[in-house]
Design an enzyme around this catalytic site. Structure first.
Site, PDB file in Angstrom:
ATOM      1  N   LYS A  22       7.830  20.547  -0.093  1.00  0.00           N
ATOM      2  CA  LYS A  22       8.086  20.973   1.295  1.00  0.00           C
ATOM      3  C   LYS A  22       7.692  19.873   2.277  1.00  0.00           C
ATOM      4  CE  LYS A  22       5.065  23.559   3.614  1.00  0.00           C
ATOM      5  NZ  LYS A  22       4.797  23.204   5.016  1.00  0.00           N
ATOM      6  N   ASN A  23       6.456  19.369   2.138  1.00  0.00           N
ATOM      7  CA  ASN A  23       5.961  18.386   3.107  1.00  0.00           C
ATOM      8  C   ASN A  23       6.739  17.079   3.044  1.00  0.00           C
ATOM      9  OD1 ASN A  23       4.058  20.183   4.048  1.00  0.00           O
ATOM     10  ND2 ASN A  23       2.387  19.375   2.801  1.00  0.00           N
ATOM     11  N   CYS A 118       0.562  26.628  11.165  1.00  0.00           N
ATOM     12  CA  CYS A 118      -0.554  27.475  10.767  1.00  0.00           C
ATOM     13  C   CYS A 118      -1.779  27.206  11.629  1.00  0.00           C
ATOM     14  CB  CYS A 118      -0.926  27.213   9.295  1.00  0.00           C
ATOM     15  SG  CYS A 118       0.226  27.914   8.110  1.00  0.00           S
ATOM     16  N   ARG A 123      -5.165  19.838  15.191  1.00  0.00           N
ATOM     17  CA  ARG A 123      -4.488  18.668  14.622  1.00  0.00           C
ATOM     18  C   ARG A 123      -3.819  17.944  15.788  1.00  0.00           C
ATOM     19  NH1 ARG A 123      -1.335  21.310   9.564  1.00  0.00           N
ATOM     20  NH2 ARG A 123      -1.229  23.117  10.923  1.00  0.00           N
ATOM     21  N   ASP A 309      -4.873  21.467   0.755  1.00  0.00           N
ATOM     22  CA  ASP A 309      -3.871  22.516   0.571  1.00  0.00           C
ATOM     23  C   ASP A 309      -4.026  23.277  -0.745  1.00  0.00           C
ATOM     24  OD1 ASP A 309      -2.695  22.222   3.009  1.00  0.00           O
ATOM     25  OD2 ASP A 309      -0.966  21.088   2.307  1.00  0.00           O
ATOM     26  N   ARG A 401       7.133  30.142   4.096  1.00  0.00           N
ATOM     27  CA  ARG A 401       7.224  28.796   4.654  1.00  0.00           C
ATOM     28  C   ARG A 401       7.007  27.723   3.591  1.00  0.00           C
ATOM     29  NH1 ARG A 401       3.024  27.700   7.969  1.00  0.00           N
ATOM     30  NH2 ARG A 401       4.107  25.747   8.330  1.00  0.00           N
TER      31      ARG A 401
END
Length: 423
Positions: A22-23, A118, A123, A309, A401
């Site tokens: 995903k990232n 999230c 950040r 994560d 997600r």
């Protein structure tokens, strides 16, 4: 709103295919804005975040087409580009900020809303904007938008020393630097596999990049980038998550497409906890050596350290391990929100600031719990797999997600799990 029901106590056996990251995919997609020629991504994951990025790119004038049931994403930015990324889309996902660098590099200006995502801690965008400022961008924050303009119409190469190894800032600056005039050097760059994957894709498009995977990346700007086809790297977080399933439940599961070098620090902790990880021709095979895992201390760190994560999922394993473990979160200051939900299931957890002490119990008990963020949601599912009775995980829109077909993948290896409408 949907929920997931898990009835625990069943060992897991079989194979689980690992999707594209995903990232990585969310970083690769904005790269289409750097070129007028097509960019095609294969091995793409089928996730709501990918659909959100598709919507954002289309709002900017890019053509984005999903092929082969979403496994292939065909993109082209050959037409007029809209340089305003609106709040209504950007607020849904933090990765939306990755259009800032490409828009500045190609068009010389951009208006990008501050992002969402999230709620796992601050950040800030400062490290992104400071780096772009060194490259000749003037950036103002007004009414929740970053208004950026390249002085003279084109960014210029610069030496950029990051105060910490930010993944998003490394990616944004890398993309911006590909079309900048001169040479850009990023010191204290992030080293994650997703960074290397982005560099590989950009090189396929004609960029000149060296040093990716190390703390110093050098980009020599070029006048234009061309077409490319690029396979998205395997998702190391999905990989680690599903490796924990047999570690928690027992049994033996093979993760198709997995590689130890993507998550070596995580694998070292699994070994210390009594979990065997074996490389096969198809991926990685995982099984527990003893009836219960052993306690192990974990400290999250930027790659190649233990991934933040995977911290929530690792906590689920340690809730039933023999002994007391200490998890220290060094990346995000608000990432133990899953702990109170695990305590509802009988876990013994004490949180003090950035550390959590977990004393394992022989068996968790099923309970209604609520997901607070993406990784927390899947940690509760993992805990439910090991729990006695039924666990109902609500607010699983977070899950969608980052994990595709989680119910189907776990069902295939023997989990008693289903998706239901939450009443």
């Amino acid at each position: 709103m949907d929920a997931i029901l898990v009835r625990g106590g069943r060992p897991l056996n079989g194979q689980i295919p690992i999707a594209g990251a995903k990232n990585a995919c969310l970083t690769l997609m904005p790269a289409t804005l750097l070129s007028e020629e097509p960019l095609t991504l294969t091995n793409a994951p089928r996730l709501s975040d990918i659909r959100t990025m598709t919507q954002l790119l289309q709002s900017l004038g890019a053509e984005v087409t999903s092929l082969q049931e979403g496994r292939v994403i065909s993109m082209s930015s050959h037409g007029a580009i809209n340089t305003r990324a609106d709040y209504d889309i950007v607020r849904k996902m933090r990765a939306s900020n990755l259009v800032l660098g490409p828009l500045l590099a190609r068009e010389g200006h951009a208006e990008v809303s501050l992002p969402g995502g999230c709620a796992i801690g601050a950040r800030p965008m400062d490290i992104h904007t400071d780096g772009l400022g060194l490259m000749g961008a003037q950036i103002d924050l007004r009414d929740g938008y970053l208004y950026a303009k390249a002085v003279g119409g084109r960014l210029k190469g610069a030496v950029i020393d990051f105060p910490f190894a930010s993944v998003g800032a490394t990616e944004n600056i890398m993309m911006a630097a590909t079309l900048a005039k001169g040479t850009t050097v990023i010191n204290n760059a992030a080293r994650e596999p997703e960074i290397v994957d982005l560099a590989d894709c950009l090189r396929r498009m004609g960029a000149q990049i060296d040093g990716d995977g190390t703390a110093s990346i050098t980009i020599q700007g070029v006048d234009r980038l061309g077409a490319a086809t690029h396979p998205v790297v395997a998702d190391r977080i999905e990989l680690g998550t599903y490796m924990l399933a047999p570690a928690i439940c027992g049994g033996e599961v093979e993760l198709l497409g997995g590689r130890i070098n993507l998550i070596s620090a995580f694998c070292e902790k699994l070994d210390a906890a009594g979990i065997d990880v074996t490389e096969t021709d198809k991926g990685l095979k995982v099984k527990r050596r003893t009836a219960r895992a052993s306690a192990v201390d974990v400290t999250t760190a930027p790659f190649p350290g233990f991934p933040t994560d995977l911290q929530a999922q690792m906590m689920a394993l340690l809730c039933t391990a023999s002994g007391t473990s200490v998890l220290e979160e060094t990346i995000f200051e608000n990432r133990f929100m899953h702990a109170p939900e695990l305590i509802r299931m009988g876990a013994k957890i004490e949180v003090h600031g950035g550390k959590a002490s977990v004393t394992g119990v022989e068996r968790l008990k099923g309970a209604p719990v609520m997901a607070t963020d993406l990784r927390a949601s899947v940690s509760l599912i993992l805990a439910g797999l090991a729990a006695e009775g039924e666990t109902k995980v609500s607010r699983v829109y977070h899950l969608d997600r980052g994990y595709e077909h989680v119910v189907e993948k776990l069902s295939t290896v023997g989990a008693d799990i289903e998706r239901v409408t939450d009443q």
